[in-house]
Scaffold this motif. Sequence first.
Motif: not given
Length: 239
Positions: A19-21, A23-27, A178, A211, A215-216
């Motif tokens: 969830t945190e990852a 949200e960091r990526a706007g997903r 990444r 994570p 994000e990717e």
Amino acid sequence: MLTSEELATRIARVQQVITEAAERAGRDPRAVRIVAVTKGVERALVDLAYQLGLRIFGENRVQEAAQKFGETPLPEDAELHLIGHLQTNKARSAVRLFSMIHSVDRIPLVLELERRSERLNQRVPVLIQINVAREPQKHGCAPEEAPSLVQAILAAPQLELRGLMTIAPLTSHDEDIRQVFRMLRLLRDDLEQRFGIPLPELSMGMTNDFPIAVEEGATLVRIGRALFGERQDGDRLVR
């Protein structure tokens, strides 16, 4: 064996990190699903994980999956995915056992899966495994070989191409990891445009790096140790 409380805590922790990852990526975190890797995990613990809400389970070997799930399949609302290398001579068993095969990496395997699927009148979702980092010890086709595999799968009526899979290098350098995940996503985008097809699934990320994968753009993260701890696989410890 883990207690129900211990496993529930581990599942919740992984879900929170996802969830945190996301949200960091706007997903939307709901776009990311956990594939609980059950290599070396006894069936009772798999059943407990199901009771606690997990619905996708991943096995590395056809033989272990057959021993664990052949006579007593998972409930109908659960999925069993093959995430490890698939030998061509195991294609028949794989088609019978698995809801999705993540590790299609060569045309002879495509042809054999199609042949076995046709005999069983069964449609099989598959992912193409890409060796993005070009590590000689790992399976997967080179990125430039992906278009020919896409063509072969699209020509196989019983196979349903759903996306791509990769394994990142084992390294402490996050940017190297990444870059691998980003390259897989960009390759997916290119293949979608080139062939005019949706490829919604990106299977990437494991306990050490999921994570970053989220994000990717990962939609499937393959998590074993973070859920089940270190497990015994024959004489070898699975970490």
